[in-house]
Design a protein around this motif. Sequence first.
Motif, PDB file in Angstrom:
ATOM      1  N   PRO A 124      41.880  44.076  47.606  1.00 48.06           N
ATOM      2  CA  PRO A 124      40.463  43.728  47.709  1.00 48.06           C
ATOM      3  C   PRO A 124      39.540  44.907  47.389  1.00 48.06           C
ATOM      4  N   GLY A 125      38.558  44.640  46.550  1.00 52.66           N
ATOM      5  CA  GLY A 125      37.585  45.647  46.163  1.00 52.66           C
ATOM      6  C   GLY A 125      38.028  46.527  45.015  1.00 52.66           C
ATOM      7  N   GLU A 126      39.226  46.304  44.503  1.00 53.33           N
ATOM      8  CA  GLU A 126      39.731  47.123  43.393  1.00 53.33           C
ATOM      9  C   GLU A 126      39.707  46.327  42.090  1.00 53.33           C
ATOM     10  N   THR A 127      39.730  47.051  40.985  1.00 49.99           N
ATOM     11  CA  THR A 127      39.682  46.429  39.667  1.00 49.99           C
ATOM     12  C   THR A 127      40.874  46.859  38.820  1.00 49.99           C
ATOM     13  N   MET A 128      41.128  46.068  37.794  1.00 44.40           N
ATOM     14  CA  MET A 128      42.167  46.385  36.820  1.00 44.40           C
ATOM     15  C   MET A 128      41.620  46.039  35.450  1.00 44.40           C
ATOM     16  N   PHE A 129      41.532  47.041  34.574  1.00 39.03           N
ATOM     17  CA  PHE A 129      41.047  46.841  33.210  1.00 39.03           C
ATOM     18  C   PHE A 129      42.234  46.792  32.270  1.00 39.03           C
ATOM     19  N   ILE A 130      42.261  45.782  31.405  1.00 47.60           N
ATOM     20  CA  ILE A 130      43.334  45.616  30.433  1.00 47.60           C
ATOM     21  C   ILE A 130      42.708  45.550  29.044  1.00 47.60           C
ATOM     22  N   PRO A 131      42.900  46.604  28.240  1.00 50.28           N
ATOM     23  CA  PRO A 131      42.313  46.608  26.894  1.00 50.28           C
ATOM     24  C   PRO A 131      42.919  45.524  25.995  1.00 50.28           C
TER      25      PRO A 131
END
Length: 148
Positions: free
Chosen positions: A78-85
């Motif tokens: 919770p509250g975290e992000t994951m970026f996938i190019p």
Amino acid sequence: MKVKSNILGADAIEWLGVHYKTILKAAETGGAISVVDSVSPAGSGPPRHIHHDADETFVVLSGDARFWVQGAECTRGPGETMFIPRGSEHTFRVLSSTPCRHLVILTPGGFEEFFHEMETGSYRIPEDMVTINECAAHYHMSFTGPPL
């Protein structure tokens, strides 16, 4: 018959146990972005895949998920992000014993319609992968391997 999510409201759709509600359509942004609110059950996750023309960002609202991107793994809560190019092979799996709610942000937008097509056709994995792959190609996505 559509199964409605109590969490996401009456206009949410369900495909393979995951509930989806588009909260920002690509059509509303001139194609720049789309945002889907998603609730995935414990232990669930999609097969490995690639979005060839879109970056994907997950914002985890509840639950925990393990992400696999190009062979590297990490966990987000919770509250975290994951970026996938764009162009990166990836998948995720819900680790928590409760569902994982997350926002899926795609830039550019447009992929949100894939979920509607899957729900409308009641397609199943792996039984309907030929048809699912044909539809995915329309949205510039390809499936590349099994889920985690």
